[in-house]
Scaffold this motif. Sequence first.
Motif, mmCIF file in Angstrom:
data_model
loop_
_atom_site.group_PDB
_atom_site.id
_atom_site.type_symbol
_atom_site.label_atom_id
_atom_site.label_comp_id
_atom_site.label_asym_id
_atom_site.label_seq_id
_atom_site.Cartn_x
_atom_site.Cartn_y
_atom_site.Cartn_z
ATOM 1 N N GLY A 35 -15.882 4.324 23.659
ATOM 2 C CA GLY A 35 -16.348 4.451 22.286
ATOM 3 C C GLY A 35 -17.725 5.032 22.183
ATOM 4 O O GLY A 35 -18.390 5.300 23.189
ATOM 5 N N TRP A 36 -18.091 5.264 20.942
ATOM 6 C CA TRP A 36 -19.425 5.769 20.625
ATOM 7 C C TRP A 36 -20.154 4.731 19.766
ATOM 8 O O TRP A 36 -19.580 4.195 18.806
ATOM 9 N N TYR A 37 -21.391 4.497 20.127
ATOM 10 C CA TYR A 37 -22.264 3.616 19.381
ATOM 11 C C TYR A 37 -23.517 4.409 19.038
ATOM 12 O O TYR A 37 -23.817 5.408 19.673
ATOM 13 N N ARG A 38 -24.251 3.925 18.055
ATOM 14 C CA ARG A 38 -25.499 4.604 17.713
ATOM 15 C C ARG A 38 -26.573 3.587 17.364
ATOM 16 O O ARG A 38 -26.281 2.481 16.924
ATOM 17 N N GLN A 39 -27.800 4.021 17.577
ATOM 18 C CA GLN A 39 -28.943 3.175 17.250
ATOM 19 C C GLN A 39 -30.025 4.028 16.610
ATOM 20 O O GLN A 39 -30.552 4.956 17.245
ATOM 21 N N VAL A 77 -29.747 7.754 18.068
ATOM 22 C CA VAL A 77 -29.345 8.023 19.445
ATOM 23 C C VAL A 77 -27.907 7.530 19.587
ATOM 24 O O VAL A 77 -27.613 6.376 19.245
ATOM 25 N N TYR A 78 -27.046 8.402 20.042
ATOM 26 C CA TYR A 78 -25.630 8.074 20.191
ATOM 27 C C TYR A 78 -25.336 7.770 21.659
ATOM 28 O O TYR A 78 -25.675 8.567 22.544
ATOM 29 N N GLN A 122 -19.564 3.026 41.320
ATOM 30 C CA GLN A 122 -20.417 2.881 40.155
ATOM 31 C C GLN A 122 -19.988 3.895 39.103
ATOM 32 O O GLN A 122 -19.932 5.083 39.353
ATOM 33 N N VAL A 123 -19.672 3.378 37.925
ATOM 34 C CA VAL A 123 -19.245 4.243 36.835
ATOM 35 C C VAL A 123 -20.458 4.908 36.202
ATOM 36 O O VAL A 123 -21.473 4.265 35.955
ATOM 37 N N GLN A 124 -20.339 6.191 35.948
ATOM 38 C CA GLN A 124 -21.397 6.915 35.233
ATOM 39 C C GLN A 124 -20.814 7.586 34.003
ATOM 40 O O GLN A 124 -19.724 8.175 34.071
ATOM 41 N N LEU A 125 -21.539 7.472 32.915
ATOM 42 C CA LEU A 125 -21.176 8.131 31.665
ATOM 43 C C LEU A 125 -22.323 9.052 31.294
ATOM 44 O O LEU A 125 -23.467 8.611 31.194
ATOM 45 N N VAL A 126 -22.016 10.320 31.089
ATOM 46 C CA VAL A 126 -23.054 11.297 30.785
ATOM 47 C C VAL A 126 -22.744 11.956 29.450
ATOM 48 O O VAL A 126 -21.727 12.657 29.314
ATOM 49 N N GLU A 127 -23.631 11.720 28.485
ATOM 50 C CA GLU A 127 -23.460 12.319 27.161
ATOM 51 C C GLU A 127 -24.130 13.679 27.101
ATOM 52 O O GLU A 127 -25.102 13.943 27.815
ATOM 53 N N GLN A 147 -26.673 7.270 28.882
ATOM 54 C CA GLN A 147 -28.114 7.264 28.640
ATOM 55 C C GLN A 147 -28.466 7.590 27.196
ATOM 56 O O GLN A 147 -29.599 7.385 26.769
ATOM 57 N N GLY A 148 -27.491 8.089 26.451
ATOM 58 C CA GLY A 148 -27.700 8.389 25.038
ATOM 59 C C GLY A 148 -28.039 9.844 24.796
ATOM 60 O O GLY A 148 -28.617 10.524 25.648
ATOM 61 N N THR A 149 -27.673 10.312 23.611
ATOM 62 C CA THR A 149 -28.021 11.665 23.193
ATOM 63 C C THR A 149 -28.495 11.611 21.741
ATOM 64 O O THR A 149 -27.872 10.933 20.910
#
Length: 115
Positions: free
Chosen positions: A35-39, A92-93, A1-6, A107-109
């Motif tokens: 990449g980076w996305y934002r909302q 939130v990025y 399972q891939v995890q991405l932690v910002e 999870q976003g930062t």
Amino acid sequence: QVQLVESGGGLVQAGGSLRISCAASGSIFSFNAMGWYRQAPGKQREAVATISSGGSTNYADSVKGRFTISRAIGKNTVYLQMNSLKPEDTAVYYCNATSGFHNYWGQGTQVTVSS
């Protein structure tokens, strides 16, 4: 399972700089792109910057010349250096990674730019 932690988000004044990081649980070479996305509140998630496995980068027009995406391969980490920040950069990025048909998200930062 891939995890991405910002990490690295926070509050900064307009005109300031901030660097956010995304640490992946595996080799970033295993991804086709990251990449980076934002909302922002009330808005759809949008792409900010991407980097391919070959190192090619793309930026949204709104951040060109101000933001830089980079990676530290040995650390399996992707960064987003944000300069000349504007209040409209507040959002939130989210870090994203794609591998074949799989699409992974962090999870976003929160990044808040005060005027």
